[in-house]
Design an enzyme around this catalytic site. Structure first.
Site, PDB file in Angstrom:
ATOM      1  N   GLU A  82     -20.606   0.655  50.133  1.00 23.97           N
ATOM      2  CA  GLU A  82     -20.739   2.062  50.547  1.00 23.97           C
ATOM      3  C   GLU A  82     -20.394   2.224  52.030  1.00 23.97           C
ATOM      4  OE1 GLU A  82     -24.608   4.767  51.354  1.00 23.97           O
ATOM      5  OE2 GLU A  82     -24.475   3.950  49.319  1.00 23.97           O
TER       6      GLU A  82
ATOM      7  N   ASN B 190     -35.315   0.043  49.309  1.00 22.26           N
ATOM      8  CA  ASN B 190     -34.210  -0.825  49.730  1.00 22.26           C
ATOM      9  C   ASN B 190     -34.757  -2.076  50.409  1.00 22.26           C
ATOM     10  OD1 ASN B 190     -31.835   0.424  48.854  1.00 22.26           O
ATOM     11  ND2 ASN B 190     -31.863   1.868  50.552  1.00 22.26           N
TER      12      ASN B 190
ATOM     13  N   LYS C 296     -28.102  -4.296  44.854  1.00 18.73           N
ATOM     14  CA  LYS C 296     -28.206  -3.014  45.546  1.00 18.73           C
ATOM     15  C   LYS C 296     -27.770  -3.153  47.007  1.00 18.73           C
ATOM     16  CE  LYS C 296     -29.487   1.316  46.247  1.00 18.73           C
ATOM     17  NZ  LYS C 296     -29.641   1.495  47.678  1.00 18.73           N
TER      18      LYS C 296
ATOM     19  N   SER D 277     -29.955   3.834  43.366  1.00 19.51           N
ATOM     20  CA  SER D 277     -28.918   4.486  44.156  1.00 19.51           C
ATOM     21  C   SER D 277     -28.619   5.871  43.618  1.00 19.51           C
ATOM     22  CB  SER D 277     -27.628   3.660  44.146  1.00 19.51           C
ATOM     23  OG  SER D 277     -26.620   4.322  44.889  1.00 19.51           O
TER      24      SER D 277
ATOM     25  N   HIS E 272     -24.070  -3.244  46.987  1.00 19.48           N
ATOM     26  CA  HIS E 272     -23.649  -1.872  46.700  1.00 19.48           C
ATOM     27  C   HIS E 272     -23.618  -1.067  47.993  1.00 19.48           C
ATOM     28  CE1 HIS E 272     -24.883   2.343  46.258  1.00 19.48           C
ATOM     29  NE2 HIS E 272     -24.234   2.372  45.113  1.00 19.48           N
ATOM     30  N   ASN E 273     -24.677  -1.160  48.782  1.00 17.37           N
ATOM     31  CA  ASN E 273     -24.749  -0.408  50.024  1.00 17.37           C
ATOM     32  C   ASN E 273     -23.720  -0.892  51.039  1.00 17.37           C
ATOM     33  OD1 ASN E 273     -26.968   0.700  48.705  1.00 17.37           O
ATOM     34  ND2 ASN E 273     -28.227   0.751  50.545  1.00 17.37           N
TER      35      ASN E 273
END
Length: 487
Positions: A197, A110, A190, A136, A193-194
């Site tokens: 999340e 990450n 990513k 992920s 994306h997190n």
């Protein structure tokens, strides 16, 4: 740089960093029929890995970096699975003297996207290729099929495309992996994306808080509610595991395990990076940012315990009216706020593409998030359809499917936020998402007053609604144009 001659019976894919994620990715590669060389700085980890999993495929172990690189055929592709930051740079520096022009390094951690961009440019000077690949799905996804978001040059991606598309999760015959874009684009996607999340998890936590403390549901009832929700529009990995959590009894005592977990949520930085970058880009990322702040507030456990004895609030109590109706209201609030989180996340990615010169395809991003990753959800199909129908869609809320869905649920959403405020139950993600929705749908906001204030105290000027141009006014008798603009 050194390097041996091409030997056809050698693997050309290697992985260094055999913590759990690295181990599971290596096993996944081997399971799919690709030979792989593995390495770890602590050689005992390599030995243990070969002992436990060496029989699962053609896996070559190495004790030293030189031996590891030598075990690979050119062009070599080496995946680095270590902690983000300086450890990645340290591994790169260890590997570089043994590599040859055209070899590829892949960072599967990450990492901050700007670090990835820097590494792409630096290694290019040495004739080496570099990919920043967001992975992920956690430990289970790494083993059984993650969502993979590779960014860098297309030339670099082509080297590992057969492996990545095979080891990725598969949904309806489509791999959850696609080339994202140049430079740091993969790690950027990513990161967002997190961030989504973070918002998704906070929203679910707020729903849990309301159902438990405002409605009075037991863990058994919460399990039933979330199981039902997972069969509808909220069908997702996070809803599924939440239902499972409520059913788990405590092995070390009476009752349920979730009630024994300390209410301090940790974080590793990707949510913070997402919020910071949104500020840089001028994107109103309210839901994700509130989720980050909520984790920070949760970490202040001792202060919160002390404050609970001092600060006044409502006298408590439960919701009034029909319980089943309010549970439906919470579901509507959760769905609508979830849509807002995705809308803000995709808006941020498109803003970043404009800022950094990337060509991002939001429909393809939604496609590879349908499986393997933590935020996989049924309605990602709807997001893909929305961008397929309107590639220049500025905001997901404007897609007819989501306009109707959020509009249909807004009465319940508003009731949930109102009841939460009345009962003193904090809902920062629900509330900020609703405020964003109301702000976005308003043709006129009170920002005209803010701009007038800025012009009065700092001569910052303003625009008018009735004619073109930029204007500055003397708002009071004392107001002078030469007043310090930094006041």
């Amino acid at each position: 740089m050194g390097g041996s001659e091409i030997i056809v019976d050698k693997p050309n894919f290697g992985l260094t960093g055999l913590a759990v994620m690295g181990q599971n990715l290596a096993r996944n590669v081997a399971h799919k029929g690709f030979p792989i060389a593995v390495h770890n700085r602590t050689t005992s980890k390599t030995d243990d890995f070969l002992k436990d999993y060496g029989h699962e495929g053609r896996i070559v172990g190495s004790q030293t970096v030189e031996e590891f690189v030598g075990a690979l055929a050119r062009p070599r592709a080496i995946m680095i699975m270590v902690k983000a930051g300086k450890p990645v740079d340290a591994v790169i520096e260890e590997l570089k003297p043994h590599l040859s022009e055209g070899d590829l390094l892949i960072d599967g951690g990450n990492s901050l996207f700007t670090d990835t961009q820097r590494r792409v440019e630096e290694l290019q000077k040495d004739g080496l290729l570099f990919l920043g690949a967001g992975v992920s799905g956690g430990e289970e996804g790494a083993l059984n099929g993650p969502s993979i978001m590779p960014g860098g040059s297309q030339e670099a991606y082509k080297i590992v495309e057969p492996i990545f598309t095979k080891i990725a999760a598969q949904v309806d015959g489509t791999p959850c992996c696609t080339y994202i874009g140049d430079g740091g684009a993969g790690h950027y996607v990513k990161m967002v994306h997190n961030g989504i999340e973070y918002a998704d998890m906070q929203l679910i936590a707020e729903a849990y808080d309301l159902l438990k403390n405002a409605v009075g549901l037991s863990n058994e009832e919460l399990h039933e509610v979330f199981t039902q929700w997972n069969e509808g529009d909220l069908d997702s990995f996070l809803i599924e595991i939440t239902a499972q959590i409520f059913a788990r009894k405590d092995d070390d005592g009476d009752g349920y395990l979730v009630d024994k977990v300390l209410d301090k949520a940790a974080q590793k930085g990707t949510g913070k990076w997402t919020a910071q970058n949104a500020l840089d880009l001028g994107v109103p990322l309210t839901g994700i940012t509130e989720a980050v702040f909520a984790r920070v507030l949760s970490s202040m456990k001792e202060q919160r315990v002390a404050a609970s004895q001092v600060l006044p609030g409502p006298s408590g109590g439960k919701i009034t009216g029909d319980r089943a109706e309010f549970i439906d209201n919470v579901r509507d609030a959760l769905y609508a706020s979830k849509v807002v989180a995705y809308a803000q996340g995709f808006e941020q990615m498109l803003a970043a593409a404009r800022e950094f010169g990337w060509t991002l395809h939001p429909g393809e991003i939604a496609t590879i998030w349908r499986g393997g990753c933590i935020i996989r959800a049924r309605f990602l199909n709807r997001i893909k359809e929305a961008f397929d129908q309107q590639p220049d869609l500025p905001n997901l809320l404007l897609a007819p499917y989501f306009t109707d869905g959020v509009g249909h649920g807004q009465d319940g959403w508003r009731r949930v936020v109102t009841e939460a405020a009345r009962l003193g139950i904090p809902t920062p993600a629900f509330s900020s998402s609703l405020a964003y929705y109301d702000g976005y749908r308003r043709a006129r906001l009170p920002a005209n007053l803010i701009q007038a204030q800025r012009d009065l105290f700092g001569a910052h000027t303003y625009e008018r609604v009735d004619k073109e141009g930029t204007f500055h006014s003397q708002w009071t008798e004392q107001h002078q144009e030469e007043r310090d603009p930094n006041g």
